[in-house]
Design an enzyme around this catalytic site. Structure first.
Site, mmCIF file in Angstrom:
data_model
loop_
_atom_site.group_PDB
_atom_site.id
_atom_site.type_symbol
_atom_site.label_atom_id
_atom_site.label_comp_id
_atom_site.label_asym_id
_atom_site.label_seq_id
_atom_site.Cartn_x
_atom_site.Cartn_y
_atom_site.Cartn_z
ATOM 1 N N PHE A 1 45.613 -8.554 17.705
ATOM 2 C CA PHE A 1 44.977 -7.645 16.745
ATOM 3 C C PHE A 1 45.766 -7.248 15.651
ATOM 4 O O PHE A 1 46.780 -6.088 15.858
ATOM 5 C CB PHE A 1 44.194 -6.597 17.056
ATOM 6 N N ASP B 1 54.426 -5.600 14.545
ATOM 7 C CA ASP B 1 53.484 -4.790 14.116
ATOM 8 C C ASP B 1 53.462 -3.634 15.029
ATOM 9 O O ASP B 1 52.838 -3.457 16.197
ATOM 10 C CB ASP B 1 52.263 -5.806 14.278
ATOM 11 N N LYS C 1 48.734 3.734 9.842
ATOM 12 C CA LYS C 1 47.921 4.679 10.875
ATOM 13 C C LYS C 1 48.723 6.154 10.543
ATOM 14 O O LYS C 1 48.283 6.748 9.735
ATOM 15 C CB LYS C 1 47.825 4.343 12.248
HETATM 16 C C1 PLP Z 1 48.344 -3.381 15.508
HETATM 17 C C2 PLP Z 1 47.531 -3.393 14.512
HETATM 18 N N1 PLP Z 1 47.780 -4.081 13.523
HETATM 19 C C3 PLP Z 1 46.763 -3.737 12.159
HETATM 20 C C4 PLP Z 1 45.759 -2.830 12.258
HETATM 21 C C5 PLP Z 1 44.906 -3.013 11.282
HETATM 22 O O1 PLP Z 1 45.102 -1.600 10.536
HETATM 23 P P1 PLP Z 1 43.918 -1.328 9.479
HETATM 24 O O2 PLP Z 1 42.627 -0.931 10.141
HETATM 25 O O3 PLP Z 1 44.553 -0.078 8.934
HETATM 26 O O4 PLP Z 1 43.824 -2.303 8.462
HETATM 27 C C6 PLP Z 1 45.437 -2.372 13.674
HETATM 28 C C7 PLP Z 1 44.337 -1.265 13.612
HETATM 29 O O5 PLP Z 1 43.983 -1.098 14.674
HETATM 30 C C8 PLP Z 1 46.428 -2.496 14.639
HETATM 31 O O6 PLP Z 1 45.995 -1.855 15.885
#
Ligand code: PLP
Length: 405
Positions: free
Chosen positions: A143, A228, A257
């Protein structure tokens, strides 16, 4: 209990907005530290932390002070000008993470897009991959956000379906298996993009040797290793970054975040000068990325992780939380995964669904949510005290006992 006030507010959200989320039936109106209150003044322990974005707790007093001070001084300029907050923030974040450069953005997905674009540029201009051939290796169950390109390499059908045509250039391999990853590498491979622990997939922790092996493979084949850590980073797993559990350093790191201290969207992509110097004027940017308010908040958010002992607290409270849940010896619990204050409790759906369990926790005064139907994610703010956590553990125990009795 939902009353008329809550009902009306809930209705407004679904009449005037699409149902792209399915919130639990509670209408929150204020929060402080680890606690949140609904419109009827019922108090809840926040074990959701805005999907790990509220690591510092709600309305952290020092961040509130910075927010007030900076917003009354200078909030937004665009990157058409220099400001007195961006440079100091970039210096702080690169120093603590061990990277040479940082490209600031706002949401997590934008920072992932930035990592993808930077990796492709590096592949064409430094590695000399043939035009339009660059590939990025990703993992099953990933994700990384919701943009058209990012959902193109999601393996979750509902995230992708009827949003095509999808962006090409991504190769999917099994998560946690370094052999399949190495087998997927060819002369066009620009980067490997993975989460050190898969969050939305249900807090999936890969085998211990996975990240060190991926590191070796990427170095051997001149491929960028991009992690990530939007959800796992900034103390959530009991280390500043989850990759530090494996004693490695990736070539690129994506953060978001908790970088915004629970106040605003702040994200970034960190890497070397070799990778990021290709992002020249006109190639990439964002009106809000690196704005003075975000820079001031993010700099202080990072500093507070150390000053307030949040990383250490995440480790100690996380271990205690995990042990306490294991000691419940509940028949409902099949597995407990995660590190620090980031736990995924896999439940037996024969007893209760994840959705119903989240609802029962809510009634008991705990904010949490299922991910992938059978995993409940518990991720309280990293400021949580033992007393507050004990309060939550007692409530969780009550709920679990009620289901099995
Ligand atoms: C590992 C990871 N990458 C990317 C994102 C996407 O972030 P955003 O919702 O701020 O676009 C999330 C969101 O939950 C995430 O957990």
């Amino acid at each position: 209990m939902i009353n008329d006030i809550q009902n009306n507010l809930i209705k407004k959200e679904s009449i005037f907005g699409p149902d792209n989320y399915k919130p639990l039936p509670v209408v929150l109106s204020r929060a402080k530290g680890v606690w949140a209150w609904d419109v009827n003044e019922k108090k809840y322990l926040d074990m959701m932390s805005g999907y790990s974005a509220v690591s510092h707790g709600h309305a952290h007093p020092e961040l509130l002070r910075v927010f007030h001070e900076q917003s009354s001084k200078l909030s937004l300029t665009s990157r058409a000008f220099y400001t007195d907050t961006l440079g100091p923030y970039l210096e702080t974040i690169t120093k603590i993470s061990g990277f040479e450069m940082c490209l600031p953005m706002n949401s997590g997905a934008e920072a992932v897009e930035t990592a993808i674009k930077s990796s492709r540029r590096w592949a064409y201009r430094t590695k000399k991959v043939k035009p339009e051939k660059a590939e990025i290796i990703v993992a099953e169950g990933n994700f990384h956000g919701r943009t058209t390109t990012i959902i193109s390499f999601s393996t979750d059908e509902n995230s992708r379906h009827d949003f095509g045509p999808h962006t090409p250039g991504f190769v999917t391999v099994k998560y946690g298996c370094s052999e399949s990853l190495e087998a997927a590498i060819n002369e066009n491979t620009a980067a490997v993009l993975i989460e050190p622990i898969q969050g939305e997939a249900g807090i999936v922790v890969p085998p211990e040797n996975y990240l060190p092996e991926v590191r070796k493979i990427c170095s051997k084949h001149n491929v960028l290793m991009i992690l990530d850590e939007i959800q796992s980073g900034l103390g959530r797993t009991g280390k500043l970054f989850a990759f530090q559990h494996s004693n490695i350093q990736p070539d690129g790191l994506i953060l978001g975040k908790a970088l915004g201290g629970g106040f605003m969207p702040v994200s970034c992509f960190l890497s070397s000068e070799e990778v990021l110097h290709w992002m020249n004027p006109g190639s990439h940017g964002s009106t809000f990325g690196g704005n003075p308010l975000a820079a001031a908040i993010a700099k202080r958010s990072i500093e507070l992780l150390e000053e307030d002992g949040l990383i250490e607290n995440s480790r100690i409270m996380g271990d205690y939380f995990k042990e306490s849940l294991l000691n419940l010896n509940s028949k409902i619990i099949k597995d407990i995964r995660g590190k620090g204050l980031w736990l995924g409790v896999e439940i037996d759906p024969n007893y209760v669904s994840g959705k119903d369990l989240s609802k029962m926790c809510l009634d008991a005064g705990i904010l949490c949510k299922e991910t992938h139907e059978t995993t409940i994610r518990y991720a309280p703010p990293l400021v949580i005290s033992k007393e507050e956590l004990d309060w939550g553990i007692d409530k969780i125990k009550e709920v679990f006992t009620k289901i099995t009795n």
